[in-house]
Design an enzyme around this catalytic site. Sequence first.
Site, PDB file in Angstrom:
ATOM      1  N   MET A 154       0.842  -1.207   0.000  1.00  0.00           N
ATOM      2  CA  MET A 154       0.000   0.000   0.000  1.00  0.00           C
ATOM      3  C   MET A 154       0.875   1.255   0.000  1.00  0.00           C
ATOM      4  O   MET A 154       0.403   2.353   0.288  1.00  0.00           O
ATOM      5  CB  MET A 154      -0.928  -0.005   1.217  1.00  0.00           C
ATOM      6  N   TYR A 193       4.041   4.023   0.834  1.00  0.00           N
ATOM      7  CA  TYR A 193       4.725   4.639   1.972  1.00  0.00           C
ATOM      8  C   TYR A 193       5.786   3.646   2.473  1.00  0.00           C
ATOM      9  O   TYR A 193       5.804   3.211   3.615  1.00  0.00           O
ATOM     10  CB  TYR A 193       3.745   5.042   3.087  1.00  0.00           C
ATOM     11  N   LEU A 194       6.661   3.333   1.534  1.00  0.00           N
ATOM     12  CA  LEU A 194       7.542   2.175   1.683  1.00  0.00           C
ATOM     13  C   LEU A 194       8.585   2.357   2.787  1.00  0.00           C
ATOM     14  O   LEU A 194       9.049   3.466   3.048  1.00  0.00           O
ATOM     15  CB  LEU A 194       8.253   1.907   0.353  1.00  0.00           C
ATOM     16  N   HIS A 195       8.920   1.249   3.414  1.00  0.00           N
ATOM     17  CA  HIS A 195       9.959   1.227   4.448  1.00  0.00           C
ATOM     18  C   HIS A 195      10.815  -0.025   4.240  1.00  0.00           C
ATOM     19  O   HIS A 195      10.593  -0.798   3.291  1.00  0.00           O
ATOM     20  CB  HIS A 195       9.322   1.273   5.838  1.00  0.00           C
ATOM     21  N   HIS A 202       9.174  -3.398   3.373  1.00  0.00           N
ATOM     22  CA  HIS A 202       8.803  -3.573   1.967  1.00  0.00           C
ATOM     23  C   HIS A 202      10.040  -3.860   1.109  1.00  0.00           C
ATOM     24  O   HIS A 202      10.010  -4.700   0.209  1.00  0.00           O
ATOM     25  CB  HIS A 202       8.136  -2.300   1.434  1.00  0.00           C
ATOM     26  N   GLY A 253       4.947 -10.352   3.777  1.00  0.00           N
ATOM     27  CA  GLY A 253       5.722 -10.286   5.011  1.00  0.00           C
ATOM     28  C   GLY A 253       5.040 -11.009   6.161  1.00  0.00           C
ATOM     29  O   GLY A 253       3.817 -10.987   6.286  1.00  0.00           O
ATOM     30  N   ASP A 294       2.449  -9.309   8.671  1.00  0.00           N
ATOM     31  CA  ASP A 294       1.009  -9.538   8.572  1.00  0.00           C
ATOM     32  C   ASP A 294       0.805 -11.049   8.431  1.00  0.00           C
ATOM     33  O   ASP A 294       0.429 -11.549   7.362  1.00  0.00           O
ATOM     34  CB  ASP A 294       0.446  -8.774   7.369  1.00  0.00           C
ATOM     35  N   GLN A 296      -2.573 -12.457   7.289  1.00  0.00           N
ATOM     36  CA  GLN A 296      -2.782 -12.161   5.868  1.00  0.00           C
ATOM     37  C   GLN A 296      -2.021 -13.157   4.989  1.00  0.00           C
ATOM     38  O   GLN A 296      -2.577 -13.715   4.031  1.00  0.00           O
ATOM     39  CB  GLN A 296      -2.303 -10.738   5.584  1.00  0.00           C
ATOM     40  N   ARG A 335       2.168   2.735   9.318  1.00  0.00           N
ATOM     41  CA  ARG A 335       1.342   3.408  10.332  1.00  0.00           C
ATOM     42  C   ARG A 335       2.176   3.942  11.503  1.00  0.00           C
ATOM     43  O   ARG A 335       1.650   4.716  12.304  1.00  0.00           O
ATOM     44  CB  ARG A 335       0.263   2.463  10.856  1.00  0.00           C
TER      45      ARG A 335
END
Length: 279
Positions: free
Chosen positions: A30, A32-34, A37, A147, A150, A153, A187
């Site tokens: 989604m 807003y990569l870090h 990711h 990952g 999650d 998921q 987040r």
Amino acid sequence: MNICKTPAEISQLCDNWHKQNLTIGLVPTMGYLHDGHLSLMDIAKSKTDKVVVSIFVNPTQFGPNEDLDKYPRDFERDERLCRERGVDAVFYPTPADMYAPDFSTWVTETSLSQALCGLSRPIHFRGVCTVCLKLFNLARADVAVFGKKDAQQALIIKRMVRDLNVPIDIIMAPLIREPDGLARSSRNKYLSEDEHNRALSISRGIFAAEKAWKNGEKSAAKLTAILRKSIEDAGGQVDYVELVSQSAIRPIETVDQPALLACAAFFGKTRLIDNVFLE
Ligand code: AMP
């Protein structure tokens, strides 16, 4: 690096690669990569010839009172990070491109999604499964990387792929943490400095429970109590702390099979999740 804005563009690009017998790895995000990711991209790169990263804040996985509108977005930065990481294509569609106004077909996993985050976010996994199947179909990727951050998921996506015979390998990548222990998440940006410091009680609790398990503690009640106490002592509001089986995501009393200790907790208005695989 290719930037594809429409489903037709990414589909065409991946078609061309398939015709050249190149394998494709997909990393759904989604944005807003870090570093979490980026680690997924590295794994995809090591497995396949071409790497596609999708950046899509998928509206159908957000409940009515969740943070869809304020979810952090910075496409220019994301694009630069993908380029620097050697990604071959970024898929960056709009919600209107992904969902026709009369969209009416959903993928619902009905077992593993009935616990943990599925209880407090009832439509979440339906949105996740539906958008992931769409992405798998568009890229016809050989491999997709998810990952362990999650965990539920990733396990649900694996189940969906098995149940619906989707021809793709799902790889589960390690959970990446900030140097202070907090699980990396887009987040985390929402947290004030004080909330961030108090939220470290989550990873501290996870590490303490994992250590107790490594030292022989098998009781779910005792292991969950360690984590719950750590969070509550720091003023966090626990959504859930559960020890479940990996196979069915059902609570177990004793760690006598591959298990998952997972939690969700609020610090201020921010809901954070964390977990550790006990196996
Ligand atoms: P998101 O953008 O939060 O939807 O995450 C996209 C993908 O990155 C999912 O497969 C996540 O599990 C994965 N991911 C997010 N945070 C982390 C992390 N800290 N470590 C490893 N993977 C992560």
